[in-house]
Design an enzyme around this catalytic site. Structure first.
Site: not given
Length: 255
Positions: A135, A148
């Site tokens: 990400s 996350y």
């Protein structure tokens, strides 16, 4: 001739979102695709539609990974590539995050990636590829997604180590680092069967118009094309690298 003619590729979290688009594109480019997910109905429907093999896989389960590898080899005889796409996202401030929630995200995003590399790499043919979905939060911080971001930083670390350890077998390992992408994970409104897709597109593009230099949210099809590049021979001299696909969000501070 397709970019992936004859290659056998396992894709996790492939029932919807980025994984679905990767499965569709890879199949269109000649790959024999193993669609894996825990969303059995959607995964089976997709596999039937595109002519792929579906395998139920909880990426946090070592036994599940062993069974998936066995199924892939029974169906196609070998494995040439892996896309570790499966992931989950939870929004919470770090100090408000329960340990159970933290560990749930770690189990899917981080442990799932580790187990994928650990289980599939020994089975890959020489010259195989692994693409891990990290990400843009693997490269920076962002409030409310600390768990996350932590797991995606870990995915990037796993990518670099695996690239070094597997290079002698000419197995390339890279990471894609998407920014804001319009998928059900980041945009749960996509799960509403009554939602108007065009209206959702307009609303999201307006939301990101001032945040993202390119002025819109990303599409899962765009991420799939990057995964295709890193799985194909077009990227034959690239390994151990993160590839940001975020519309320029990390380029710097705008006006």
């Amino acid at each position: 001739m397709g970019e992936l003619d004859g290659r056998v590729v396992v894709i996790t979290g492939a029932a919807r979102g980025q994984g679905e688009q990767e499965a569709r594109l890879f199949r269109a480019e000649g790959a024999r695709v193993v669609v894996t997910d825990v969303l059995d109905d959607q995964g089976q429907a997709l596999a039937k539609e595109i002519g792929a093999r579906y395998v139920h896989l909880d990426v946090g389960s070592e036994d599940g990974w062993r069974a998936a590898v066995t199924a892939a080899k029974e169906a196609y005889g070998r494995i040439d590539g892996l896309v570790n796409n499966a992931g989950i996202l939870r929004f919470n401030a770090l100090v408000d995050t329960p340990l159970d929630e933290f560990m749930q995200v770690v189990q899917v995003n981080q442990v799932g990636c580790f187990l994928g590399i650990k289980t599939v790499a020994p089975e890959l043919a020489e010259g195989g590829t692994i693409v891990n979905t990290a990400s843009y939060t693997a490269l920076t911080g962002m409030p409310a997604v600390g768990t996350y971001a932590a797991t995606k930083h870990a995915v990037l670390g796993l990518t670099r180590v695996a690239a070094l350890e597997l290079a002698a077998r000419r197995i390339r390992v890279n990471a894609i680092c998407p920014g804001a992408i319009d998928t059900p994970m980041s945009n749960p409104a996509r799960l509403d069967p009554d939602a108007d897709p065009e209206e959702l597109n307009r609303a999201l593009d307006e939301l990101y118009r001032k945040l993202v230099p390119l002025g819109r949210v990303g599409r899962p099809e765009e991420v799939a094309r990057l995964a295709l590049f890193l799985t194909s021979d077009a990227s034959s001299y690239i390994t151990g690298q993160p590839f940001v696909i975020d519309g320029g969000w990390l380029a710097g501070v705008g006006y």
